[in-house]
Scaffold this motif. Structure first.
Motif, PDB file in Angstrom:
ATOM      1  N   ILE A 116     -18.322  -8.265 -24.931  1.00  0.00           N
ATOM      2  CA  ILE A 116     -17.706  -8.737 -23.686  1.00  0.00           C
ATOM      3  C   ILE A 116     -18.471  -9.939 -23.143  1.00  0.00           C
ATOM      4  CG2 ILE A 116     -17.253  -8.107 -21.277  1.00  0.00           C
ATOM      5  CD1 ILE A 116     -16.710  -5.216 -22.434  1.00  0.00           C
ATOM      6  N   LEU A 117     -19.796  -9.835 -23.104  1.00  0.00           N
ATOM      7  CA  LEU A 117     -20.607 -10.952 -22.622  1.00  0.00           C
ATOM      8  C   LEU A 117     -20.449 -12.162 -23.545  1.00  0.00           C
ATOM      9  CD1 LEU A 117     -22.545 -11.939 -20.477  1.00  0.00           C
ATOM     10  CD2 LEU A 117     -24.421 -10.959 -21.806  1.00  0.00           C
TER      11      LEU A 117
ATOM     12  N   TYR B  88     -14.171 -13.282 -14.254  1.00  0.00           N
ATOM     13  CA  TYR B  88     -15.614 -13.154 -14.432  1.00  0.00           C
ATOM     14  C   TYR B  88     -16.169 -14.307 -15.253  1.00  0.00           C
ATOM     15  CZ  TYR B  88     -14.289  -8.706 -12.609  1.00  0.00           C
ATOM     16  OH  TYR B  88     -13.756  -7.747 -11.790  1.00  0.00           O
ATOM     17  N   GLU B  89     -17.373 -14.755 -14.859  1.00  0.00           N
ATOM     18  CA  GLU B  89     -18.058 -15.834 -15.557  1.00  0.00           C
ATOM     19  C   GLU B  89     -19.545 -15.527 -15.590  1.00  0.00           C
ATOM     20  OE1 GLU B  89     -17.295 -19.431 -13.348  1.00  0.00           O
ATOM     21  OE2 GLU B  89     -18.575 -18.822 -11.695  1.00  0.00           O
ATOM     22  N   GLU B  90     -20.277 -16.315 -16.367  1.00  0.00           N
ATOM     23  CA  GLU B  90     -21.720 -16.124 -16.467  1.00  0.00           C
ATOM     24  C   GLU B  90     -22.363 -16.320 -15.093  1.00  0.00           C
ATOM     25  OE1 GLU B  90     -23.666 -17.606 -20.240  1.00  0.00           O
ATOM     26  OE2 GLU B  90     -21.860 -18.859 -20.131  1.00  0.00           O
ATOM     27  N   ALA B  91     -23.353 -15.505 -14.786  1.00  0.00           N
ATOM     28  CA  ALA B  91     -23.983 -15.529 -13.469  1.00  0.00           C
ATOM     29  C   ALA B  91     -24.916 -16.708 -13.269  1.00  0.00           C
ATOM     30  CB  ALA B  91     -24.736 -14.223 -13.230  1.00  0.00           C
ATOM     31  N   HIS B  92     -25.457 -17.261 -14.348  1.00  0.00           N
ATOM     32  CA  HIS B  92     -26.468 -18.308 -14.210  1.00  0.00           C
ATOM     33  C   HIS B  92     -25.893 -19.681 -13.874  1.00  0.00           C
ATOM     34  CE1 HIS B  92     -25.596 -20.407 -17.959  1.00  0.00           C
ATOM     35  NE2 HIS B  92     -25.376 -19.214 -18.476  1.00  0.00           N
TER      36      HIS B  92
ATOM     37  N   GLY C 257     -16.404 -20.115 -21.943  1.00  0.00           N
ATOM     38  CA  GLY C 257     -16.900 -21.182 -21.082  1.00  0.00           C
ATOM     39  C   GLY C 257     -16.079 -21.398 -19.838  1.00  0.00           C
ATOM     40  N   ARG C 258     -15.373 -20.369 -19.407  1.00  0.00           N
ATOM     41  CA  ARG C 258     -14.548 -20.437 -18.198  1.00  0.00           C
ATOM     42  C   ARG C 258     -14.350 -19.022 -17.678  1.00  0.00           C
ATOM     43  NH1 ARG C 258      -9.392 -18.905 -18.805  1.00  0.00           N
ATOM     44  NH2 ARG C 258      -8.601 -18.579 -20.901  1.00  0.00           N
ATOM     45  N   PRO C 259     -13.959 -18.866 -16.427  1.00  0.00           N
ATOM     46  CA  PRO C 259     -13.740 -17.528 -15.890  1.00  0.00           C
ATOM     47  C   PRO C 259     -12.593 -16.817 -16.609  1.00  0.00           C
ATOM     48  CG  PRO C 259     -13.917 -19.142 -14.126  1.00  0.00           C
ATOM     49  CD  PRO C 259     -13.809 -19.908 -15.410  1.00  0.00           C
ATOM     50  N   LEU C 260     -12.796 -15.548 -16.919  1.00  0.00           N
ATOM     51  CA  LEU C 260     -11.794 -14.767 -17.642  1.00  0.00           C
ATOM     52  C   LEU C 260     -11.372 -13.541 -16.854  1.00  0.00           C
ATOM     53  CD1 LEU C 260     -13.443 -14.785 -21.190  1.00  0.00           C
ATOM     54  CD2 LEU C 260     -11.537 -16.201 -20.402  1.00  0.00           C
ATOM     55  N   SER C 261     -10.110 -13.195 -16.983  1.00  0.00           N
ATOM     56  CA  SER C 261      -9.589 -11.954 -16.407  1.00  0.00           C
ATOM     57  C   SER C 261      -9.991 -10.797 -17.329  1.00  0.00           C
ATOM     58  CB  SER C 261      -8.062 -12.023 -16.306  1.00  0.00           C
ATOM     59  OG  SER C 261      -7.493 -12.020 -17.610  1.00  0.00           O
TER      60      SER C 261
ATOM     61  N   ARG D  63     -20.785 -12.849 -12.824  1.00  0.00           N
ATOM     62  CA  ARG D  63     -20.400 -12.812 -11.415  1.00  0.00           C
ATOM     63  C   ARG D  63     -18.884 -12.900 -11.318  1.00  0.00           C
ATOM     64  NH1 ARG D  63     -22.857 -18.578  -9.538  1.00  0.00           N
ATOM     65  NH2 ARG D  63     -21.506 -19.886 -10.798  1.00  0.00           N
ATOM     66  N   GLU D  64     -18.402 -12.451 -10.169  1.00  0.00           N
ATOM     67  CA  GLU D  64     -16.978 -12.440  -9.899  1.00  0.00           C
ATOM     68  C   GLU D  64     -16.525 -13.810  -9.412  1.00  0.00           C
ATOM     69  OE1 GLU D  64     -15.560  -8.299  -8.408  1.00  0.00           O
ATOM     70  OE2 GLU D  64     -15.297  -9.736  -6.777  1.00  0.00           O
ATOM     71  N   VAL D  65     -15.354 -14.217  -9.857  1.00  0.00           N
ATOM     72  CA  VAL D  65     -14.700 -15.427  -9.358  1.00  0.00           C
ATOM     73  C   VAL D  65     -13.444 -14.954  -8.641  1.00  0.00           C
ATOM     74  CG1 VAL D  65     -13.508 -17.566  -9.991  1.00  0.00           C
ATOM     75  CG2 VAL D  65     -15.579 -16.870 -11.221  1.00  0.00           C
ATOM     76  N   ASP D  66     -13.424 -15.160  -7.339  1.00  0.00           N
ATOM     77  CA  ASP D  66     -12.286 -14.720  -6.538  1.00  0.00           C
ATOM     78  C   ASP D  66     -11.375 -15.894  -6.222  1.00  0.00           C
ATOM     79  OD1 ASP D  66     -12.977 -11.939  -6.208  1.00  0.00           O
ATOM     80  OD2 ASP D  66     -14.613 -12.624  -4.919  1.00  0.00           O
ATOM     81  N   LEU D  67     -10.103 -15.757  -6.575  1.00  0.00           N
ATOM     82  CA  LEU D  67      -9.091 -16.739  -6.240  1.00  0.00           C
ATOM     83  C   LEU D  67      -8.124 -16.089  -5.256  1.00  0.00           C
ATOM     84  CD1 LEU D  67      -8.304 -18.214  -9.766  1.00  0.00           C
ATOM     85  CD2 LEU D  67      -9.838 -19.112  -8.030  1.00  0.00           C
TER      86      LEU D  67
END
Length: 140
Positions: free
Chosen positions: A11-12, A68-72, A19-23, A57-61
């Motif tokens: 998953i990670l 979700y995307e990488e936290a760093h 390289g982009r936020p994923l559902s 981390r969560e990406v809220d739209l």
């Protein structure tokens, strides 16, 4: 325990490769390349663990389930294609947001989401070689 670790790594890895936020559904599709037996419920359980561990981390739209995307990743914004529903990162943030605030207000944070059509959906070639999306096509 090895299975959970392998599934979590898949998953990670999917998030890192995209390289982009994923559902969660996109994560499920991409992570199954490395863990074919991975179920959607397992994806959700591992998302919770990866959030708690600080790996993602969560990406809220507005009006949507989180992605979700990488936290760093540092401060950045997002672009959502209205055709394919993919979300992409916008790296630069060069605007002086204090200039937009009403007089006397102090801006201490902001989040921006642009909406439109990605190069693949608009039929235009991207300016660079962006990461591949869950459908295997390049997006920009």
């Amino acid at each position: 325990m090895e299975r959970n670790t392998r599934q979590r790594a898949a998953i990670l890895g999917a998030i890192q490769r995209a390289g982009r936020p994923l559902s969660p559904a996109e994560l499920h599709t991409l992570a199954r390349d490395e863990a074919p037996a991975l179920g959607l419920a397992t994806v959700y359980r591992n998302i919770k663990m990866l959030l708690l561990d600080g790996c993602i981390r969560e990406v809220d739209l507005p009006g949507e389930a989180p992605r979700y995307e990488e936290a760093h990743l540092g401060h950045h914004h997002h672009f959502k294609c209205r055709v394919c529903d993919c979300v992409f990162d916008i790296a630069d943030c060069k605007t002086d947001w204090h200039a937009f605030a009403p007089p006397g207000f102090v801006v201490d944070a902001h989040e921006i989401t642009l909406f439109g059509t990605c190069p693949k959906c608009s039929g235009q070639a991207p300016l660079s070689s962006p990461p591949h999306s869950a459908d295997g096509h390049s997006h920009g």
